[in-house]
Design a protein around this motif. Structure first.
Motif, PDB file in Angstrom:
ATOM      1  N   LEU A 117       1.069  -1.262  -0.158  1.00  0.00           N
ATOM      2  CA  LEU A 117       0.054  -0.110  -0.068  1.00  0.00           C
ATOM      3  C   LEU A 117       1.024   1.268  -0.116  1.00  0.00           C
ATOM      4  CD1 LEU A 117      -3.011  -0.603   2.515  1.00  0.00           C
ATOM      5  CD2 LEU A 117      -3.157  -0.300   0.115  1.00  0.00           C
ATOM      6  N   MET A 118       2.290   0.938   0.343  1.00  0.00           N
ATOM      7  CA  MET A 118       3.148   2.073   0.289  1.00  0.00           C
ATOM      8  C   MET A 118       4.365   1.667  -0.105  1.00  0.00           C
ATOM      9  SD  MET A 118       4.699   4.094   3.604  1.00  0.00           S
ATOM     10  CE  MET A 118       3.039   5.005   4.167  1.00  0.00           C
ATOM     11  N   THR A 119       5.058   2.678  -1.046  1.00  0.00           N
ATOM     12  CA  THR A 119       6.469   2.038  -1.353  1.00  0.00           C
ATOM     13  C   THR A 119       7.386   2.774  -0.589  1.00  0.00           C
ATOM     14  OG1 THR A 119       5.404   2.483  -3.596  1.00  0.00           O
ATOM     15  CG2 THR A 119       7.799   1.943  -3.588  1.00  0.00           C
ATOM     16  N   PRO A 120       8.416   1.992  -0.081  1.00  0.00           N
ATOM     17  CA  PRO A 120       9.683   2.567   0.742  1.00  0.00           C
ATOM     18  C   PRO A 120      10.417   3.609  -0.178  1.00  0.00           C
ATOM     19  CG  PRO A 120       9.534   0.002   0.690  1.00  0.00           C
ATOM     20  CD  PRO A 120       8.526   0.347  -0.451  1.00  0.00           C
ATOM     21  N   THR A 121      10.839   4.265   0.629  1.00  0.00           N
ATOM     22  CA  THR A 121      11.841   5.288  -0.008  1.00  0.00           C
ATOM     23  C   THR A 121      12.819   4.837  -0.322  1.00  0.00           C
ATOM     24  OG1 THR A 121      11.006   6.900   1.932  1.00  0.00           O
ATOM     25  CG2 THR A 121      12.512   7.780   0.334  1.00  0.00           C
ATOM     26  N   LYS A 122      13.478   3.934   0.361  1.00  0.00           N
ATOM     27  CA  LYS A 122      14.684   3.151  -0.155  1.00  0.00           C
ATOM     28  C   LYS A 122      14.402   1.581   0.332  1.00  0.00           C
ATOM     29  CE  LYS A 122      19.104   3.510   1.804  1.00  0.00           C
ATOM     30  NZ  LYS A 122      19.085   2.851   3.030  1.00  0.00           N
ATOM     31  N   GLY A 123      15.204   0.845  -0.517  1.00  0.00           N
ATOM     32  CA  GLY A 123      15.346  -0.669  -0.311  1.00  0.00           C
ATOM     33  C   GLY A 123      13.981  -1.277  -0.917  1.00  0.00           C
ATOM     34  N   GLU A 124      13.823  -2.757  -0.827  1.00  0.00           N
ATOM     35  CA  GLU A 124      12.817  -3.387  -1.514  1.00  0.00           C
ATOM     36  C   GLU A 124      12.331  -4.306  -0.503  1.00  0.00           C
ATOM     37  OE1 GLU A 124      14.659  -4.803  -5.083  1.00  0.00           O
ATOM     38  OE2 GLU A 124      15.690  -6.388  -4.065  1.00  0.00           O
ATOM     39  N   ILE A 125      11.087  -4.950  -0.843  1.00  0.00           N
ATOM     40  CA  ILE A 125      10.570  -6.055  -0.101  1.00  0.00           C
ATOM     41  C   ILE A 125      10.255  -7.144  -1.252  1.00  0.00           C
ATOM     42  CG2 ILE A 125       8.342  -6.856   1.021  1.00  0.00           C
ATOM     43  CD1 ILE A 125       8.475  -3.679   1.840  1.00  0.00           C
ATOM     44  N   VAL A 126      10.925  -8.211  -0.824  1.00  0.00           N
ATOM     45  CA  VAL A 126      10.547  -9.267  -2.030  1.00  0.00           C
ATOM     46  C   VAL A 126       9.815 -10.562  -1.118  1.00  0.00           C
ATOM     47  CG1 VAL A 126      12.066 -10.820  -3.364  1.00  0.00           C
ATOM     48  CG2 VAL A 126      12.869  -8.954  -2.597  1.00  0.00           C
ATOM     49  N   VAL A 127       8.937 -10.817  -1.979  1.00  0.00           N
ATOM     50  CA  VAL A 127       8.088 -12.361  -1.521  1.00  0.00           C
ATOM     51  C   VAL A 127       8.258 -13.134  -2.830  1.00  0.00           C
ATOM     52  CG1 VAL A 127       5.783 -13.051  -1.203  1.00  0.00           C
ATOM     53  CG2 VAL A 127       6.330 -10.663  -0.357  1.00  0.00           C
ATOM     54  N   GLY A 128       8.706 -14.429  -2.134  1.00  0.00           N
ATOM     55  CA  GLY A 128       9.014 -15.553  -3.099  1.00  0.00           C
ATOM     56  C   GLY A 128      10.137 -15.053  -4.031  1.00  0.00           C
ATOM     57  N   ASP A 129       9.745 -14.622  -5.466  1.00  0.00           N
ATOM     58  CA  ASP A 129      10.853 -13.742  -6.268  1.00  0.00           C
ATOM     59  C   ASP A 129      10.513 -12.670  -6.819  1.00  0.00           C
ATOM     60  OD1 ASP A 129      10.944 -17.346  -7.855  1.00  0.00           O
ATOM     61  OD2 ASP A 129       9.661 -15.644  -7.843  1.00  0.00           O
TER      62      ASP A 129
END
Lengths: 260, 262, 266
Positions: free
Chosen positions: C55-67
């Motif tokens: 629901l929100m995109t981080p200012t920096k970095g990423e979130i990975v689910v599965g691939d």
């Protein structure tokens, strides 16, 4: 209501709206080919407005209209509040009069003016009577709802702390009924304005509404437009007064509900 | 209680009629000016067979319908646009609210000058009245859409159309209903005002003509008939609205708290 | 499915000034794991949850689910249970449970059947035709859980789901939902500020500090799930509680005032 930051576009957009209105008007006069007898040019209207503002009779007319609206509004408020309070006293009365007030509210009272002319003549009295009747119903209805929907817990508190019935009325019922009453009074103020001004336009011998009707019927278009502008100013002043009267100090500056 | 209330209402109306009749009978007020209930009743039954009245009713009814349709279409479009854009709402809500609480009759001369005396100006004026109220109420209805419900739509991956159908429309429904009601009511009032002020046809014109000829009984009969229709329409509408937005009552407490905080 | 949170930071700009809500968060979740994010008000734990769900995109970095990298909300990947239930008041309970399925284009028959199953699981089968306004807060919250589970999500995201409920309701609701989640082997991220809730529910408790929100510490809870309510009265529980209490105190450490960031939880 959420507080949003005011967009910087608000004033430019308003200016654009006003510009569009003036543009359409000017187009109508010029290339649109609408006769100035029907749609007077803007300079002619401003001239007529200046003329009207320099005449004492205009202020007299405004004072008459203002006074009629004020009198109608005060009479309707007093009777409306009393009727609402009285009708909310017992459950049966509540049920009976709630419907009757709603009917009065729904009835297009604006059509009933001829009856008032016949009964009260074309003078000031008929406007006041007419304005008062049409403002009475919304005020009475909302006051009735207000007094009837006092929270039971508050009444329980009053009882538990031994308030007399007089104290219950004035210390519990009245304050908790105020918001709804004030919205009724607001609608009533609008109704008295609508009816008084229309009554002046229909059949009258004095007031701004009468001047408007007279100018329009004699095809004095610039003067009629000037009167419309003056009436809008008068309505603006009245609305400002009503807001000042009915908006609790802490809520000033916010827009209160718009229901009509 | 319910029957008692019904009897009570009838009693109040009958008492009112009785007072009216007695006051005129004992000449406490002049029956020339206010007529009498019996005379009005007679005039009413005669009216039902009077072709002049029936054709006036038909023409006014047609005008009202046309004004309602034009005014509502304009109002729904304008209101939706204003409801969707916060900037437009901020810019134009104040002038519109002012217009809404200004007696629209002061603009009547403009309509008469531009559209002439007759049906056209009645329809245009009625549409104008209706459009102002519909715009404000549709826009206000759109404001009832809650952020948290929009968040649900996003989190559960609703498409644009699904968001409108499942969240925006149901939230705005009470506002839309109110808007339509105001559309009907103000188209009705607008057309009648225009007819009453400057037209010799239609119900409004007829009322004026009767009043000028001092036919108080006929005037009142016609007014009461119109009033009666207005009250019936209003009552039906209230019932319909309550039915269609019934969920609001069951969650009335919740709705109250959410509107208080949002 | 595995979820990893890589170097996630979030900054807000409010009235000209920037606020660091989250700073350099690194975490990973195993399949079937129940993780609780515990922290003082304004530590950005709800912001983190909002990012996890897309629901929100981080200012920096990423979130990975599965691939795949999380960029938009997808309820089949991660479904939300919001703090204030947010049921749609004009839909009946059955349709509320099925709302995500409806958005996904699942046919009416299948949708109703699945929704009914979930209501039964939550002990609400006789309430399908009622509207949210007729249900108590605890029941509404169970509907919100059912709505999320109906999507059969890889990960369930719960934002202080019992915050608005009284102590008794929280406990009994906690026990019943906990059983359902354990049986489903559901991966869960729970945001809470309640020590008891975190210990009772989670396999792992992540303690966060405030301004900027950072991961302070991690505590494993080894008690097998679902846990009986009696667990709360055991010695282990008391020990974990005091351990976490001290950590949380330290997390609040330098600044114990109420945090103005809390109300801007997205």
């Amino acid at each position: 209501m959420k507080e949003h930051k005011t967009s910087p576009l608000v004033w430019p957009l308003r200016a654009l709206g006003l510009g569009a209105l003036i543009g359409v008007w000017a187009f109508g006069n010029g290339p649109g080919g609408i006769s100035p007898l029907v749609l007077p040019t803007i300079p002619r209207v401003l001239e007529a407005l200046g003329e009207a503002l320099s005449q004492f009779s205009t202020y007299e007319a405004a004072a008459i209209t203002f006074g009629e609206i004020l009198a109608a509004f005060i009479i309707a408020s007093v009777f409306g509040l009393a009727a609402g309070f009285w009708a909310a006293r017992t459950p049966l009365r509540l049920q009976v009069f709630q419907s009757i007030f709603v009917w009065g509210y729904l009835a297009p009272l604006i059509l009933f003016y001829p009856i008032f002319i016949l009964s009260f003549g074309t003078g000031v009295g008929s406007k006041i009577g007419y304005g008062a009747v049409s403002a009475f119903f919304p005020i009475a209805y909302n006051s009735l709802r207000a007094f009837a929907t006092v929270q039971p817990t508050m009444l329980k508190v009053a009882k538990a702390f031994g308030a007399s019935s007089f104290q219950t009325d004035f210390l519990i019922k009245l304050p908790s009924a105020l918001p709804l009453i004030s919205s009724g009074v607001r609608i009533g103020a609008g109704a008295s304005m609508i009816t008084v001004i229309f009554a002046e336009m229909l059949a009258s011998t004095a007031g701004l509404g009468y001047q408007l009707a007279l100018n329009s019927q004699t095809f004095a278009a610039p003067q009629a437009f000037a009167m419309i502008i003056l009436l809008m100013a008068l309505v603006g002043v009245l609305q400002g007064l009503v807001n000042l009267l009915l908006t609790p100090r802490r809520d000033r500056g916010k827009i209160i509900n718009v229901a009509h | 209680m319910k029957t008692q209330a019904r009897i009570g209402r009838v009693a109040v109306v009958v008492a009112g009629l009785l007072v009216w009749e007695l006051l005129t009978r004992f000449d406490l007020i002049d029956s020339d000016f206010v007529s009498t209930p019996i005379a009005v009743g007679v005039a009413f039954t005669e009216m039902l067979r009077n072709s002049e009245v029936l054709s006036a009713l038909a023409s006014t009814g047609g005008n009202i319908l046309l004004a309602f349709i034009i005014g509502t279409v304009i109002g729904v479009i304008a209101g939706t646009v204003m409801g969707l854009s916060k900037t437009l709402w901020q810019a134009y809500s104040a002038p519109l609210l002012f217009l809404m609480s200004t007696p629209k009759s002061i603009f009547l001369p403009i309509f008469i000058l531009l559209c002439g005396i007759g049906s056209t100006s009645a329809v245009v004026f009625g549409a104008f009245e209706a459009a102002v109220f519909v715009t404000i109420n549709v826009a206000a209805g759109m404001a009832l859409v809650e952020d948290r419900h929009m968040k649900v739509a996003r989190a559960f991956k609703a498409s644009w159309a699904q968001t409108i159908l499942a969240v925006v429309l149901p939230s705005a429904l009470p506002g839309i209903f109110t808007a339509l009601w105001f559309g009907i009511r103000h188209a009705f009032i607008g057309v009648l005002i225009a007819e009453l002020w400057a037209s010799s046809d239609g119900v409004g014109g007829l009322i004026r003509v009767y009043a000028e000829q001092l036919h108080t009984d006929k005037t009142l009969a016609l007014m009461l008939a119109v009033t009666f229709l207005a009250i019936i329409a209003g009552t039906i509408w209230n019932h319909l609205e309550t039915r269609l937005t019934r969920w609001r009552q069951s969650s009335a407490a919740g709705a109250a708290t959410t509107t208080a905080t949002s | 499915m595995r979820m990893s949170i890589n170097d996630v930071s979030v900054t807000f700009t409010r009235a000209g000034s920037t606020v660091e809500a989250l700073k350099d968060i690194n975490l990973s979740l195993h399949e079937g794991e129940f993780v609780a994010l515990l922290g003082p008000s304004g530590c950005g734990k709800s912001t983190l949850l909002t990012c996890l769900g897309g629901l929100m995109t981080p200012t920096k970095g990423e979130i990975v689910v599965g691939d795949s990298v999380v960029e938009n909300p997808d309820p089949r990947r991660a479904a939300f249970v919001f703090q204030d239930y947010s049921l749609l008041p004009w839909k009946n309970i059955l349709d509320n449970v099925g709302v995500g399925l409806r958005f996904a284009g699942v046919g009416k028959q299948e949708r109703r059947q699945r929704s009914q199953e979930l209501l039964e699981m939550m002990g609400l089968s006789q309430w399908g035709e009622s509207h949210p306004g007729q249900l108590s807060g605890g029941m509404q919250q169970r509907v919100a859980v059912a709505r999320a589970l109906a999507m059969d999500p890889s990960i369930l995201l719960m934002d202080e789901p019992f915050g608005a409920l009284d102590e008794q309701t929280r406990r009994s609701l906690g026990e019943s939902i906990s059983t359902v989640l354990t049986q489903n082997k559901q991966t869960v991220v729970l945001v809470t500020h309640s020590l008891d809730e975190a210990i009772y529910w989670a396999d792992r408790v992540i303690v966060m500090s405030a301004r900027p929100g950072r991961v302070m510490a991690e505590v494993q809870i080894r008690q097998p799930r679902p846990r009986p309510l009696e667990f709360i009265a055991q010695e282990d529980f008391a020990q974990l509680r005091s351990q976490l209490f001290l950590m949380l105190n330290e997390a609040m450490g330098h600044d114990q005032q109420a945090n103005p960031l809390e109300p801007q939880r997205a």
